[in-house]
Design a protein around this motif. Structure first.
Motif, PDB file in Angstrom:
ATOM      1  N   HIS A 108      13.636   0.149   0.950  1.00 55.61           N
ATOM      2  CA  HIS A 108      12.744  -0.694   0.138  1.00 55.61           C
ATOM      3  C   HIS A 108      11.707  -1.388   0.996  1.00 55.61           C
ATOM      4  O   HIS A 108      10.585  -1.596   0.618  1.00 55.61           O
ATOM      5  N   THR A 109      12.122  -1.713   2.207  1.00 54.89           N
ATOM      6  CA  THR A 109      11.222  -2.392   3.114  1.00 54.89           C
ATOM      7  C   THR A 109       9.963  -1.584   3.323  1.00 54.89           C
ATOM      8  O   THR A 109       8.848  -2.074   3.257  1.00 54.89           O
ATOM      9  N   PHE A 130       7.374  -8.796   7.841  1.00 51.55           N
ATOM     10  CA  PHE A 130       8.260  -7.679   8.084  1.00 51.55           C
ATOM     11  C   PHE A 130       9.425  -8.081   8.973  1.00 51.55           C
ATOM     12  O   PHE A 130      10.569  -7.674   8.750  1.00 51.55           O
ATOM     13  N   TRP A 184       1.979 -12.332   0.475  1.00 52.06           N
ATOM     14  CA  TRP A 184       1.071 -11.813   1.493  1.00 52.06           C
ATOM     15  C   TRP A 184      -0.109 -11.100   0.843  1.00 52.06           C
ATOM     16  O   TRP A 184      -1.263 -11.315   1.206  1.00 52.06           O
ATOM     17  N   LEU A 205       1.566 -10.014   8.069  1.00 54.15           N
ATOM     18  CA  LEU A 205       2.347  -8.919   7.491  1.00 54.15           C
ATOM     19  C   LEU A 205       3.467  -8.515   8.429  1.00 54.15           C
ATOM     20  O   LEU A 205       4.625  -8.347   8.025  1.00 54.15           O
ATOM     21  N   LEU A 234      -3.310  -1.287   0.751  1.00 52.20           N
ATOM     22  CA  LEU A 234      -4.199  -2.226   0.063  1.00 52.20           C
ATOM     23  C   LEU A 234      -5.153  -2.875   1.056  1.00 52.20           C
ATOM     24  O   LEU A 234      -6.367  -2.938   0.861  1.00 52.20           O
ATOM     25  N   ASP A 235      -4.537  -3.268   2.156  1.00 49.63           N
ATOM     26  CA  ASP A 235      -5.276  -3.957   3.190  1.00 49.63           C
ATOM     27  C   ASP A 235      -6.403  -3.088   3.710  1.00 49.63           C
ATOM     28  O   ASP A 235      -7.562  -3.498   3.773  1.00 49.63           O
ATOM     29  N   VAL A 252       7.291  -1.320   0.514  1.00 47.93           N
ATOM     30  CA  VAL A 252       6.505  -2.531   0.399  1.00 47.93           C
ATOM     31  C   VAL A 252       5.455  -2.589   1.491  1.00 47.93           C
ATOM     32  O   VAL A 252       4.286  -2.866   1.262  1.00 47.93           O
ATOM     33  N   LEU A 253       5.904  -2.228   2.678  1.00 54.05           N
ATOM     34  CA  LEU A 253       5.007  -2.295   3.826  1.00 54.05           C
ATOM     35  C   LEU A 253       3.843  -1.330   3.643  1.00 54.05           C
ATOM     36  O   LEU A 253       2.685  -1.676   3.833  1.00 54.05           O
ATOM     37  N   PHE A 292       2.681  -0.066   0.981  1.00 50.91           N
ATOM     38  CA  PHE A 292       1.809  -0.512  -0.099  1.00 50.91           C
ATOM     39  C   PHE A 292       0.837  -1.575   0.409  1.00 50.91           C
ATOM     40  O   PHE A 292      -0.374  -1.487   0.209  1.00 50.91           O
ATOM     41  N   GLY A 293       1.402  -2.523   1.120  1.00 53.96           N
ATOM     42  CA  GLY A 293       0.579  -3.606   1.642  1.00 53.96           C
ATOM     43  C   GLY A 293      -0.508  -3.093   2.556  1.00 53.96           C
ATOM     44  O   GLY A 293      -1.677  -3.453   2.421  1.00 53.96           O
ATOM     45  N   ILE A 294      -0.102  -2.221   3.461  1.00 51.50           N
ATOM     46  CA  ILE A 294      -1.079  -1.752   4.444  1.00 51.50           C
ATOM     47  C   ILE A 294      -2.181  -0.960   3.771  1.00 51.50           C
ATOM     48  O   ILE A 294      -3.363  -1.091   4.098  1.00 51.50           O
ATOM     49  N   GLY A 341       6.707  -1.148  11.780  1.00 51.73           N
ATOM     50  CA  GLY A 341       7.474  -1.243  10.543  1.00 51.73           C
ATOM     51  C   GLY A 341       8.384  -0.044  10.375  1.00 51.73           C
ATOM     52  O   GLY A 341       9.580  -0.183  10.088  1.00 51.73           O
ATOM     53  N   GLU A 392      -4.002 -12.120   1.171  1.00 50.10           N
ATOM     54  CA  GLU A 392      -4.987 -11.161   1.664  1.00 50.10           C
ATOM     55  C   GLU A 392      -6.100 -10.972   0.627  1.00 50.10           C
ATOM     56  O   GLU A 392      -7.278 -10.919   0.949  1.00 50.10           O
TER      57      GLU A 392
END
Lengths: 651, 475, 305, 217
Positions: free
Chosen positions: D173-174, B163, B118, B159, D184-185, D177-178, D180-182, D165, B122
């Motif tokens: 752990h979920t 999830f 992902w 995303l 970055l986004d 990751v989430l 981190f992704g957000i 989330g 992105e």
């Protein structure tokens, strides 16, 4: 098989060579002609020797992309269809030696030679294809290379339109063909030709109809023929000769091939083909009467002849389905022989048309006239072609039509289904009459009488290469017409592949054909004697020359001659509901009328019908949908949301 | 260490942004060559990823990586010559972003971890936005804005989808690393409801990026406004990467026994995309937009093929490869045409055989190829998809498919013939040169070669890739 | 041998019968009329003359008369004249026969077009138009005959176990056939009401206008060809209606030629009592004949089964 | 603790409704800053995360900083530079947006109720808030003309995803990751959007997306 492959390679070399030698124009053309001729005659030898001494299992195959196979197989049918390919193609190339005379276009000419060679080879490969993928491959290459040949003169707007139409029909037809393959594959699970006949009957019908749509659009079966009258006039004449003479027969080949592979049982196959044949045959020739451009006319006449061929094949299929072996054998034989014959005389006519256009600068027959005197060889060969295509004895067209008639008459004997054979006979008779009117019009208006324009008056005989090709073809017409026996023999060898046709004793048709031959010889003999007698009657008698008697009219002009339009008008009018002609007449006014005009234009009903009922509504809907992308990003995001919501709800 | 395949371009990309332009050009070629070298070594099995929890050499990924690398190499060569004729305001940034783009796309190809995938996808959006932006026309701004906005929304949804997949794992009581490789092994025990929801969101999300209708709306804008090398990358390579995301999730669905659902969704999106492309290719006035819509169509074909499965999935994979090759070639030729005529309008282009003979040849050949004529590979892939779809019994679907193909072919060939053979009053501003024709020619040649002879390694890789969704011959 | 003699007689007698027509017409007009042998005189006169050729014409113009003469003469080879078996006969000869007529017509027509005269073009256009329609009738008749008799040869139609005769089982059907055949005869030979050979207005002619420019022996050949053709159709009808089969060939021939004479008389009567149709009604006239035979052909289902 | 969560979530929902009803860009930026802070803090108050791991402790301040400070500041300057104060003529009117916001709360409550999950009470509320925020973000993007409002909508979309989330996370752990992704986004995405917006502003003298309608068909 090796000889055959070798010949293909040679032809291909002949096509590739010009790409490198185009700077030396004449050398390039000569080399291409010679190499193509060598290749073709080798191929012709291979095909003929196979027909005379068939070899079992003449199969060759190469693995392709791991899973697939390119497989070729020579059989009687393939060999038969190879004959026109290897016979017409070198003649067309020879013809083009003088036809392609613009040294400035040397590069373009080289490219057209290349694509011609590709076209020849792909057609040959198509006939010998032994699995569906090979067939599809050869089919597509054939369509593509012929497309490039059609748009040779791309500066011309009409040519571009023609190329465009052809391109669409080629691709759409191919997709239908692929769909047919897909139906077959979905039943058999293999791309090979071997197990096709094991399909269930209802699927066979679907596959056959789909294939017929695809193959028929290439062959020019009536409502699918629309590209043909555009593409043939647009293409250079040697190309039209090959396309009309040979390439559209590949559609016919496909129909026969798939019919034999499917080996279906129902009568419906024959009925479909017969009805298609009647429609194509009659309407094709009516439209040919209605148009007055020499190549367009010939293109419509191809539609007509495809109709005749289909009548033959349809009778054959009906015969197979009803167990009427005579009808089956003669129907197929007539159809196949007509394929061969048509390839000869249609190429001849297109070549004649080409040299007329070449020298007189126009193909509109109402602007021609009197060419028989200035272009004697073209004129005489064209006359031979015209008589042949009208199916008159003692030329070749008659032999094949005779066989079809014969088959159709035997179809009458079978109790219940005599209606279709009867309609076939009547259609054939009407087609014959109309074809004769059509070609008397063409010959009479374009070649006879007085030239109607300056250009036509100034025309001179075409180059020797062009003349040789035409003379060879004209002679072939006569030879096949007068001595049809060996040709009919070959055709029956092909037909005997059908289990039911094998029950017809060969002596039946050998006798028949010998009788036809006898009549032809007798006719020529009596004609010769009568001509001698006539000469005797005239010897020593005054032979005056003068103007044509104008029935009292004192100031005749060449413009007074009957034109093609007026010649055909009443017949075209007879078929009014099926053919649409627009007449513009300015009328006669005042006591001493001034200049007045009368124009008539025949537009293709199938074309306008497809345009009105399919294309326009579809486009209307599509145009309505264009707001989708109307620039607002908010709306675009809404689409995403909508997609999510729909998917979530539909879960 | 196969990770070099994206680390290296990344590094060089960052560096060249701060160097003068001529170094950047050298860097571009060097990075492209190194990338190709590394990719080939990866193919030969000499390199493998070290961070196995995040990256792997999945067959479909390797396929996309190879295509990416090869096309990038040729586009890089083209770019050198292209940049000489155009004035970009900030060339180092352009080149740097191209390299970053390469890096992120390679990352997508290798990614195995759901979130890494992902992130990488992105990132491709973000690094490719400057490529479009740099032409600095108002239209380019608009295109970039739409590209970034729509793709960001899509990716955000992806995303969420990712999830949900993780959630399905938690609910199913599965404790494995978050990689597709390991998830596929335990797919049966994932919670189906949430997996499905996850699929929907991921499908929409990556589908946006892939250009599937109705989420495709950014694509024609972006592809038409980007400078041609960038359009070629966007269309020829980036779409594959997004497809990879969709494909991986579809694989998971198949393994979880929900394959029929995801197949139907894919087929639906595929057909819709083809139809929408048909609507807009007809009467299109801008030839780069036409090519953009054609990409939508081809993505639709691929989605349909994958959805059908069996023989069609092999066709779809072939289609992916050949579409990339041919479409990038077409965009590069379109770049030449645009340089020469200075316009993107179909009606102003004409007389190509006399003005730009070489470009004409390549452009028309490309069109022939994209229309599915032999000897180009798309012939085979389309035949296989049609055959496969009949085999699978999707009669209505394939009927519509064929209708769309005819529609698009009719519409596109009219435009292309207008462009090639029509009249024009324009004169040529920039002559064509070999450097700018050769790459597109080579791309087409590759397509032809692959249609005649396919290396066994490539064939096996495709087989392995489709084996995961149960695709096989005689399926 | 007998066949060849019969054929010779037919050829020789062909110019005689049109004299009957003229006589009948003269009778109806209350005139004495020309002598019966008038056509022989005409032909001989023409043979002695020279010719004038238009400068517009080519060899086609000279070939036209010869070809039409030869085809008409050849067509008679297949006809069983006066009970004698035909000179030539084979299965399928009827098709050859009618196509030979087609060939003759083809050349007549292009010879007409070769003169560059608008009138001859007009005649040619009409000729091909009406002939095409008549061909449909002709072939439908052949269909009926094949259904009734199973033969495809002129000789076999009227011989064998199941000959075609109006006195047989399918007589009612054949009456329809005879009527339409008579109509075809009128059409194909340019008689009233389709065409009027005696008119003096070129605009209204069909066949005559096509041969305006022919003269001398060429014209004679054309005339002879026309006589043969008319004889052919008359013989065709005669074969169907001939009621008795005499063992003596002479008696048979007498009856045959007698009936044939009556047909000519019928043509004469028709010409005398009917007016010429307007040109646009001619197709309807021919289509009527087609409708009759088509109807008859459908009826054969009942007769055959 | 539970109380506090409810309070935070209620304020979040309120902020969502405010964004839907407000037409002043500056106010929007402020609200979104507040929302960002609140959203970033939620994980700290969820019972699942009472083991405050190092990750949480490390990530939360960063999140707060980015969502509450960096991005709003960025937007603040963008708005200032563009010298636009308010949104005029929204595609979906403010009243309609507000009603839609209320409807979204109901619908998301309904959805959460129907989900095959047994969530603890506060998690259900969290999920409702999350879905509402997400939907409102999308609504904002669909219903407003100014580019900056759309960016704000996008931020809300991300906030919503973040909340969902957090609500559904079972394993630690979920979440990492989430997050981190957000992050970055948001960081990169909003930066890029901001740059483009500035460019748009320079080229068109406005940030109105109705000016961006040249590319169509």
């Amino acid at each position: 098989m090796d000889t055959y492959l070798f010949s293909l390679v040679v032809i291909l070399v002949g096509g590739i060579l010009p790409l490198f030698t185009y700077k030396k124009f004449t050398v390039m053309k000569a080399a291409c002609v010679i190499i193509t001729a060598i290749g073709s005659f080798t191929g012709l030898y291979a095909a003929l020797s196979f027909l005379i001494h068939p070899v079992e299992n003449a199969v060759i195959s190469w693995p392709w992309l791991h899973h697939f196979e390119i497989a070729l197989q020579m059989d009687a049918m393939a060999a038969f269809f190879l004959i026109p390919i290897f016979f017409i193609c070198p003649l067309a190339t020879l013809y083009s030696f003088h036809y392609m005379h613009h040294e400035k276009q040397s590069g373009k000419t080289a490219i057209s030679y290349f694509f011609s060679a590709v076209l020849f080879v792909s057609m040959a490969l198509l006939t010998t294809a032994n699995n569906m993928l090979t067939f599809a491959l050869a089919w597509e290459i054939m369509s593509l290379s012929s497309f490039f040949l059609v748009v040779f003169d791309f500066r011309n707007k009409e040519t571009r339109k023609a190329g465009y139409l052809y391109f669409i029909f080629a691709q759409a037809g191919a997709l239908f063909l692929f769909a047919a393959f897909a139906v077959i594959y979905s039943q058999t699970g293999t791309l090979s030709f071997d197990s096709i006949s094991a399909m269930p009957e209802n699927m066979k019908l679907i596959a056959f109809v789909l294939a017929f749509m695809g193959l028929g659009s290439k062959a020019g079966v009536f409502p699918l023929h629309i590209w043909l009258p555009h593409a043939h006039p647009a293409a250079p004449s040697p190309v039209s000769a090959v396309m009309s003479g040979v390439m559209i027969k590949m559609g016919i080949f496909g129909i026969i091939r798939f019919y034999m592979l499917l080996a279906p049982a129902g009568e419906i196959y024959g009925q479909i083909i017969l009805v298609a044949g009647m429609i194509s045959g009659i309407l094709g020739v009516v439209y040919a009467l209605g148009v007055h451009d020499i190549k367009r006319l010939l293109a419509y006449s191809s539609v007509e002849n495809i109709g005749i061929i289909l009548l033959g094949l349809g009778l054959g299929m009906l015969g197979v389905a009803t167990g009427n072996s005579t009808m089956a054998a003669f129907g197929f034989a007539g159809g196949l022989l007509h394929v061969f014959n048509h390839s000869i005389f249609k190429s001849l006519l297109f070549m004649g048309a080409g040299s007329v256009i070449h020298k007189a600068g126009t193909g509109k027959i109402n602007e021609l006239g009197g060419l028989m005197k200035t272009m004697p060889v073209t004129g005489k060969t064209f006359l031979v072609g015209a008589v042949s295509i009208s199916g008159l004895p003692p030329f070749n067209g008659f032999v094949s039509e005779f066989l079809i008639y014969y088959g159709a008459f035997y179809g009458l004997a079978h109790g219940s289904s005599f209606l279709l054979p009867m309609l076939t006979i009547i259609s054939l008779a009407v087609i014959g009459g109309l074809a004769a009117s059509c070609f008397t019009k063409l010959v009479g208006v374009a070649f006879l009488g007085e030239p109607r324009t300056e250009n036509a008056a100034k025309a001179s005989e075409c180059g020797i290469a062009m003349r040789i090709s035409m003379v060879v073809l004209a002679l072939s017409c006569i030879v096949v017409g007068v001595f049809p026996e060996p040709f009919v023999h070959i055709v029956f060898r092909v037909v005997s592949g059908l289990p039911i046709a094998a029950t017809v004793s060969p002596t039946v048709f050998i006798d028949l054909v010998r009788n036809i031959s006898l009549v032809a010889v007798l006719f020529l003999g009596i004609l010769g004697i009568t001509m001698l007698l006539r000469k005797g009657l005239y010897s020593g008698k005054p032979m005056a020359k003068g103007p044509t008697w104008g029935c009292g009219f004192t100031q005749p002009t060449v413009r007074m001659q009957y034109t093609g339009t007026s010649y055909a008008m009443s017949i075209v009018g007879f078929f009014r509901p099926f053919i649409h002609s627009e007449n513009v007449y300015s009328g006669i006014q005042k006591i001493f009328p001034g200049k007045t005009t009368y124009k008539t234009k025949v537009s293709d009903r199938a074309e306008s019908a497809i345009l009105e009922t399919v294309v326009k509504p579809v486009f209307w809907v599509l145009d309505k949908l264009r707001w989708i992308q109307h620039g607002e990003i908010q709306l675009y995001i809404a689409y995403i949301v909508l997609a999510i919501v729909i998917l979530l709800l539909a879960q | 260490m196969l990770e070099h395949v994206f680390l290296l371009p990344f590094l060089i990309g960052v560096i060249v942004m701060f160097l003068p332009a001529q170094y950047g050009r050298a860097g571009l070629i060097i990075a492209a060559a190194l990338h190709l070298g590394l990719t080939l070594m990866g193919w030969m099995g000499k390199l493998s990823p070290v961070t196995t929890g995040y990256f792997s050499t999945a067959p479909e990924g390797m396929l996309v990586l190879l295509v990416t690398s090869f096309i990038f190499m040729l586009i890089a060569i083209y770019t050198l010559s292209y940049l000489r004729e155009t004035e970009l305001r900030n060339e180092p940034v352009f080149i740097g972003c191209m390299l970053l783009f390469l890096a992120t796309m390679s990352m997508v190809a290798l990614a195995d971890h759901i979130i890494v995938l992902w992130v990488a996808i992105e990132a491709t959006t973000l690094v490719s936005a400057p490529l479009i932006l740099l032409s600095h026309s108002k239209a380019a701004l608009e295109a970039t804005w739409k590209y970034v906005m729509i793709c960001s929304v899509g990716i955000a949804l992806a995303l969420l989808g990712s999830f949900f997949i993780v959630l399905s794992m938690d609910l199913g009581g599965v404790r494995v690393p978050l990689t597709f490789t390991s998830l596929n092994t335990v797919a049966k025990s994932l919670d189906p409801v949430w997996l499905k929801a996850g699929f929907i969101f991921v499908m929409i999300g990556y589908g946006t990026k892939m250009g599937l209708a109705p989420m495709h709306t950014w694509l024609p804008d972006a592809h038409s406004q980007a400078p041609s090398p960038a359009s070629a990358l966007l269309s020829g390579v980036l779409l594959n990467c997004a497809f990879l995301g969709v494909y991986k999730v579809h694989t998971l669905m198949v393994n979880a026994g929900l394959g029929s659902y995801s197949s139907n969704v894919l087929m639906g999106f595929g057909l819709l995309s083809m139809f929408i492309a048909g609507v807009f290719i007809r009467n299109q006035h801008d030839y780069k937009r036409m090519l953009g819509y054609s990409s939508i169509e081809n993505m639709g074909i691929i989605a349909f093929g994958i959805g059908v499965g069996g023989l069609a999935s092999y066709g779809a994979m072939l289609h992916l490869i050949h579409h990339s090759l041919i479409k990038s070639s077409l965009f590069l030729s379109a770049g030449n045409i645009m340089l020469a005529y200075g316009t993107k309008l179909v009606n102003k282009v004409g007389k190509m055989p006399s003005f730009l003979p070489k470009t004409f040849g390549v452009f028309f050949a490309g069109f022939v190829g994209i229309s599915g004529f032999p000897p180009f590979g798309m012939f085979l892939s389309e035949v296989l998809i049609i055959i496969g779809a009949f085999r699978a019994g999707h009669y209505w679907g394939i009927g519509f498919f064929i209708f769309c193909l005819i529609l698009i072919f009719a519409a596109a060939s009219r435009l292309v013939m207008r462009m090639c053979f029509g009249d024009t009053e324009e004169t040529i501003q920039v002559e064509e040169n070999l450097m700018r024709v050769a790459p597109s020619f080579l791309l087409l040649l590759t397509s032809i070669v692959l249609c005649v002879w396919m290396p066994a390694a490539l064939y096996d890789t495709i087989q392995n890739a489709i084996a995961m969704i149960g695709g096989a011959f005689n399926g | 041998m007998e066949s060849i003699i019969a054929y010779g007689i037919a050829l020789l007698a062909a110019p005689l019968f049109p004299g009957f027509i003229l006589k009948v017409k003269a009778f109806f007009a209350g005139k004495k009329g020309p002598p019966l042998l008038i056509k022989y005189y005409t032909v001989l006169k023409l043979f002695r003359k020279g010719s004038v050729y238009s400068t517009s014409t080519s060899f086609v113009f000279r070939m036209g008369p010869t070809v039409s003469f030869v085809t008409a003469a050849m067509a008679l080879l297949f006809v069983p004249i006066a009970g004698a078996s035909p000179v030539l006969s084979f299965h399928g000869d009827v098709i050859v026969l009618f196509y030979l007529f087609g060939l003759g017509r083809f050349f007549t027509v292009i010879a007409a077009l070769d003169t560059a005269s608008p009138f001859e073009g007009m005649g040619a256009a009409r000729e091909v138009y009406f002939a095409t329609l008549a061909e449909a009738t002709t072939f439908s008749i052949l269909v009926i005959f094949f259904r009734l008799n199973g033969a495809l040869s002129f000789g076999e139609f009227f011989a064998g176990t199941n000959p075609i005769t109006v006195w047989g089982g399918a007589g009612a059907l054949l009456l329809l056939v005879i009527v339409s055949l008579f109509m075809v005869l009128l059409t194909e030979n340019s008689r009233v009401p389709v065409d009027d050979p005696a008119t003096h207005l070129e605009l209204t002619m069909i066949h005559e206008v096509m041969i305006l420019d022919h003269s001398g022996p060429d014209l004679a050949l054309i005339e002879l060809g026309a006589f043969f053709k008319l004889l052919f159709y008359a013989a065709f009808i005669t074969c169907i209606v001939q009621p008795l089969q005499f063992t003596s060939p002479w008696l048979h021939a007498l009856l045959f030629f007698g009936i044939m004479g009556l047909i000519y008389v019928a043509v004469g009567i028709t010409e005398s009592i009917t007016a010429r149709l307007k040109m646009n009604l001619v197709p309807k006239f021919i289509l009527t004949s087609f409708a009759l035979v088509f109807f008859a052909a459908i009826l054969t289902t009942r007769v055959v089964s | 603790m539970i109380h506090l969560t409810d309070v935070i979530l209620s304020i979040t929902i309120l902020s969502v409704l405010l964004t839907l009803g407000s037409n002043r860009l500056m106010a929007l930026v402020k609200i979104i800053a507040l929302q960002g802070v609140l959203v970033s803090l939620t994980p700290l108050f969820m019972e699942h995360h009472d083991k405050l791991t190092g990750g949480i402790l490390f990530l939360t301040p960063i999140t707060v900083a980015i969502k509450g400070l960096v991005i709003p500041a960025f937007l603040f300057f963008a708005v200032k530079k563009a010298s636009i104060r308010r949104e005029i003529e929204p595609i979906i009117s403010y009243h309609a947006s507000l009603f839609a916001g209320l409807a979204m709360i109901l619908v998301s409550a309904f959805i959460v109720d129907r989900l095959p999950l047994n969530l603890p009470g506060s998690h259900a509320l969290l999920l409702i808030t999350g879905i509402t925020t997400l939907a409102a973000g999308l609504l904002l993007m669909m219903g407003r003309r100014k580019g900056i409002t759309q960016v704000i909508g996008y931020l809300m979309l991300e906030n919503g995803i973040y909340l969902i989330g957090t609500a559904l996370a079972r394993e630690v752990h979920t979440l990492h990751v989430l997050e981190f992704g957000i992050l970055l986004d948001l960081l990169a995405g909003v930066m890029i959007m901001g740059i483009i917006l500035t460019n748009i502003n320079r080229a068109f003298d406005d940030m109105d997306t109705s000016l961006l309608m040249r590319l169509k068909d």
